[in-house]
Design a protein around this motif. Structure first.
Motif, PDB file in Angstrom:
ATOM      1  N   LEU A  32       1.006  -0.778   0.130  1.00  0.00           N
ATOM      2  CA  LEU A  32       0.415  -0.258   0.102  1.00  0.00           C
ATOM      3  C   LEU A  32       1.104   1.304   0.064  1.00  0.00           C
ATOM      4  O   LEU A  32       0.430   2.103  -0.296  1.00  0.00           O
ATOM      5  N   TYR A  33       1.707   1.188   0.789  1.00  0.00           N
ATOM      6  CA  TYR A  33       3.020   2.692   1.447  1.00  0.00           C
ATOM      7  C   TYR A  33       3.516   3.063  -0.970  1.00  0.00           C
ATOM      8  O   TYR A  33       3.378   3.921  -1.018  1.00  0.00           O
ATOM      9  N   ASN A  34       3.652   1.824  -0.890  1.00  0.00           N
ATOM     10  CA  ASN A  34       4.156   1.698  -2.856  1.00  0.00           C
ATOM     11  C   ASN A  34       3.701   2.537  -3.982  1.00  0.00           C
ATOM     12  O   ASN A  34       3.734   2.905  -4.082  1.00  0.00           O
ATOM     13  N   LEU A  35       1.479   1.839  -3.565  1.00  0.00           N
ATOM     14  CA  LEU A  35       0.387   2.376  -4.067  1.00  0.00           C
ATOM     15  C   LEU A  35       1.240   3.539  -3.927  1.00  0.00           C
ATOM     16  O   LEU A  35       0.548   4.552  -4.728  1.00  0.00           O
ATOM     17  N   PHE A  36       0.816   4.138  -2.643  1.00  0.00           N
ATOM     18  CA  PHE A  36       1.111   5.300  -2.536  1.00  0.00           C
ATOM     19  C   PHE A  36       1.285   6.752  -2.955  1.00  0.00           C
ATOM     20  O   PHE A  36       1.350   7.589  -2.990  1.00  0.00           O
ATOM     21  N   ILE A  37       3.160   5.796  -2.808  1.00  0.00           N
ATOM     22  CA  ILE A  37       4.009   7.151  -4.102  1.00  0.00           C
ATOM     23  C   ILE A  37       3.794   7.283  -5.075  1.00  0.00           C
ATOM     24  O   ILE A  37       4.294   8.044  -6.047  1.00  0.00           O
ATOM     25  N   TRP A  82       5.897   8.809   4.652  1.00  0.00           N
ATOM     26  CA  TRP A  82       5.869   8.000   5.632  1.00  0.00           C
ATOM     27  C   TRP A  82       4.943   9.437   6.285  1.00  0.00           C
ATOM     28  O   TRP A  82       3.082   8.694   6.626  1.00  0.00           O
ATOM     29  N   LYS A  83       4.728  10.621   6.751  1.00  0.00           N
ATOM     30  CA  LYS A  83       3.961  11.210   7.457  1.00  0.00           C
ATOM     31  C   LYS A  83       3.266  11.511   6.785  1.00  0.00           C
ATOM     32  O   LYS A  83       2.246  12.074   7.452  1.00  0.00           O
TER      33      LYS A  83
END
Length: 499
Positions: A32-37, A82-83
């Motif tokens: 999910l973090y990579n999709l966000f980026i 991340w923030k």
């Protein structure tokens, strides 16, 4: 499948049952973090971890940050990104067995709907032990919001049942609570870039498709090997074994990608229909044939890379007289016009020499009567090798003349490597699959009839093995499995290959 453009899914709420567990830590949140980026997530997006562990929102985020730091493919500028990402994460402590707690999920959805001013997609991801799935699904099915077929989805991790009967029972349960289009049975192997590339290789290139059949192909091999043993998963593996854990799902799904007919479109059900056709065409194994077409093994104690390795029966959580196989190999036939009498050899195992997943398509030899005998001393048939992991590549072996004044033929290779061809990082499998869930694309997910058709393939083997007492252990750690696996393919005049 990931769209050609950065098309974001609509507003989405992702509830993760087992939110404090290992799968979320290692795979889901990093994905999910990579999709966000990559800007694939909606600006209106929320992740809610559910579990019995005690976390505040802040401590839960700190825990997941550790997972991103350890397991994400991206760690640059982690502080700033991340923030921006972490405020979308929250935690709800609840016992999945407590039916009275589930209305809290509806309340959360209602609050977000009011805050965002639109109806969000709601995804329930069951990252939990298989025995917990029926109760969670039943409790979710009682929520009025789950009747919203176009907005609500439920994701179920493998294993999909322990055998055909339990798979049918699970499908019946889920089908009584949700519409089939709401149910996403996830097999992470199908999200791997190199697995998806099989369809592009076959159907986007006129070079391959005309010879992708029984007239030109001699056999197909699919190997998924691991160098490790149980890694603390003895309790789970004792109830599974190599045939259930790998061949019934991962390897059969790759077989389907290799053997499927061309779809008329890449619409989800059309692609899945073609895969079901392959599974239904696999020749059924009669009980008396099992020992001729299937081999099982279990590693014993030994040494590997100078270290002492305990045998499977010495691992924590394993019975001292366990009959669970850590190696399995089978020979299958797909009885249709394209593949009649072409053998498909599948093997998988633990504590083997190499960690790799490789598909090999061996073509029939070309006639070489016109060449002088000395020119054909190193003659090899054409071969196509598809590396799924860790090497993501495609290798085509063909014959070429050796430089010099004499006519001598050598095998040479043309190699396509993802690493060398593309500078951008490939998405992890869970990135692809999570995005597909959020956008409502079920192409890479198992349908109920697919699951049951795959179980029907391996059921005769499982039933025969249950009625036999194996001579375990029968292979050393660091070897390529029991001798019977070598004999399985060599009696047909072939041998196991990797690259």
């Amino acid at each position: 499948m990931i769209p050609a453009t950065n098309q974001r899914p609509p507003a989405t709420i992702l509830f993760i049952f087992g939110g404090s567990g290992d799968l979320n830590l290692r795979k889901l949140t990093p994905a999910l973090y990579n999709l966000f980026i990559d800007k694939y997530l909606s600006e209106k997006f929320a992740v809610v971890g559910l579990g019995r562990s005690k976390y505040t929102d802040e401590s839960f985020r700190e825990r997941l940050l550790e997972g991103v730091q350890s397991f994400s493919r991206r760690k640059d500028d982690l502080d700033d990104t991340w923030k921006s990402f972490s405020p979308s994460i929250s935690y709800l402590q609840m016992d999945a067995d407590d039916a009275g707690a589930y209305p809290k999920l509806s309340d959360f959805v209602a609050a977000k709907k009011k805050e965002w001013g639109e109806e969000p997609n709601v995804v329930f991801y069951l990252a939990v032990a298989p025995q917990l799935v029926p109760d969670i699904a039943t409790n979710l099915g009682k929520l009025p919001l789950c009747g919203e077929k176009s907005h609500v989805r439920i994701v179920v991790e493998k294993p999909f049942g322990h055998d055909l009967k339990t798979a049918q029972e699970l499908n019946a349960l889920l089908g009584g609570l949700f519409a089939e289009e709401q149910i996403y049975r996830i097999d992470h192997y199908l999200g791997k870039e190199t697995v998806q590339n099989i369809l592009a290789l076959r159907f986007a290139n006129s070079l391959f498709e005309p010879i992708w059949n029984r007239r030109y192909v001699e056999y197909v091999q699919i190997t998924a090997s691991e160098t490790v043993g149980l890694e603390g998963r003895g309790g789970y593996y004792e109830g599974s074994g190599a045939l259930r854990d790998m061949i019934q799902n991962h390897l059969l799904q790759m077989l389907c990608m290799v053997a499927t007919e061309a779809p008329i479109s890449f619409e989800a059900n059309e692609v899945r229909n073609k895969k079901v056709d392959v599974l239904n065409a696999i020749r059924r194994i009669r009980p008396e044939q099992v020992n001729d077409v299937a081999v099982r093994g279990q590693y014993g104690p030994g040494e590997k890379d100078g270290k002492k390795i305990p045998g499977y029966r010495e691992e924590e959580g394993v019975k001292p007289d366990s009959a669970t196989e850590t190696f399995a190999a089978v020979k299958l036939y797909v009885d249709n016009w394209r593949w009649e009498d072409v053998p498909f050899y599948l093997r998988t195992g633990k504590s083997l020499p190499e960690k790799a997943t490789v598909i090999t398509v061996q073509f029939k030899p070309a006639p070489y009567y016109a060449f002088p005998e000395e020119a054909t001393q190193d003659w090899h048939s054409n071969q196509l090798t598809i590396g799924i992991q860790p090497d993501r590549d495609i290798r085509l072996r063909f014959q070429a003349k050796r430089p010099g004044q004499t006519l001598a033929i050598d095998p040479v290779e043309m190699v396509f490597s993802y690493k060398d061809a593309y500078s951008s990082q490939e998405p992890e499998a869970y990135e692809t699959l999570l995005l597909d869930v959020m956008t409502g694309d079920a192409t890479l997910f198992m349908r109920a009839d697919q699951v049951e058709a795959a179980w029907k393939v391996v059921t005769p083997i499982l039933e025969a093995w249950e009625n036999q007492t194996p001579d375990f252990p029968n292979y050393a750690p660091g070897s390529w499995g029991p001798e019977a696996a070598t004999q399985l393919i060599e009696k047909d005049g072939f041998h196991w290959t990797m690259k």
